[in-house]
Design a protein around this motif. Sequence first.
Motif, PDB file in Angstrom:
ATOM      1  N   GLN A 123       0.832  -1.211   0.000  1.00  0.00           N
ATOM      2  CA  GLN A 123       0.000   0.000   0.000  1.00  0.00           C
ATOM      3  C   GLN A 123       0.864   1.257   0.000  1.00  0.00           C
ATOM      4  O   GLN A 123       0.599   2.202  -0.742  1.00  0.00           O
ATOM      5  CB  GLN A 123      -0.942   0.010   1.204  1.00  0.00           C
ATOM      6  N   ARG A 124       1.893   1.272   0.812  1.00  0.00           N
ATOM      7  CA  ARG A 124       2.810   2.413   0.847  1.00  0.00           C
ATOM      8  C   ARG A 124       3.448   2.646  -0.519  1.00  0.00           C
ATOM      9  O   ARG A 124       3.508   3.768  -1.014  1.00  0.00           O
ATOM     10  CB  ARG A 124       3.902   2.182   1.890  1.00  0.00           C
ATOM     11  N   ASP A 125       3.921   1.573  -1.114  1.00  0.00           N
ATOM     12  CA  ASP A 125       4.588   1.680  -2.410  1.00  0.00           C
ATOM     13  C   ASP A 125       3.646   2.154  -3.510  1.00  0.00           C
ATOM     14  O   ASP A 125       4.069   2.790  -4.476  1.00  0.00           O
ATOM     15  CB  ASP A 125       5.236   0.357  -2.798  1.00  0.00           C
ATOM     16  N   GLU A 126       2.359   1.852  -3.382  1.00  0.00           N
ATOM     17  CA  GLU A 126       1.375   2.316  -4.368  1.00  0.00           C
ATOM     18  C   GLU A 126       0.968   3.765  -4.107  1.00  0.00           C
ATOM     19  O   GLU A 126       0.739   4.529  -5.035  1.00  0.00           O
ATOM     20  CB  GLU A 126       0.138   1.413  -4.345  1.00  0.00           C
ATOM     21  N   LEU A 127       0.871   4.147  -2.817  1.00  0.00           N
ATOM     22  CA  LEU A 127       0.404   5.493  -2.472  1.00  0.00           C
ATOM     23  C   LEU A 127       1.482   6.566  -2.566  1.00  0.00           C
ATOM     24  O   LEU A 127       1.188   7.716  -2.922  1.00  0.00           O
ATOM     25  CB  LEU A 127      -0.188   5.505  -1.061  1.00  0.00           C
TER      26      LEU A 127
END
Length: 165
Positions: A147-151
Amino acid sequence: MENLLTIKNGRDHKHLADGIYPVYGSGGEMRKASEYLYDGESVLMPRKGSLNNIMYVNEAFWTVDTMFYSEIKQSNCAKYIYYTIKDIDFTRWDSGTGVPSMTSSTLYSIKLVKPQSEILKKFDEVISPLFEHMKQISEQNSVLTKQRDELLPLLMNGQASVNSD
């Protein structure tokens, strides 16, 4: 150790397609593959490289040729073996001339106290919930990292904003 487990050699993984099964080398998980070499509880012990990186797994997995895996001979003893040997300094038995190396005969020669079956069963009952909890935390960390890498790129490009309320 020879009374408690059978040591098996890992195999080359380069021919395997990407998939869902972890592939372990002496440094840890390397990738996920479409096939597995073994399914079940196992203690992984490096054959080359990071000799002290002992791992416990309880899933379908593949090990590369720098890593031994084990087939457990007695029920309820995999976690006991893991905790008994994980703090041993295996570098003192290094048999390599360039890259640190370990042999299965050296591992088999390690003498371990073999507790009674009832004690192993009780130990396994006490420790297993902790292993399950660690597995859940690891899975949550993977989800959060994804999620962090996508956001993060969206935040950097102004396509998303952080609400501080």
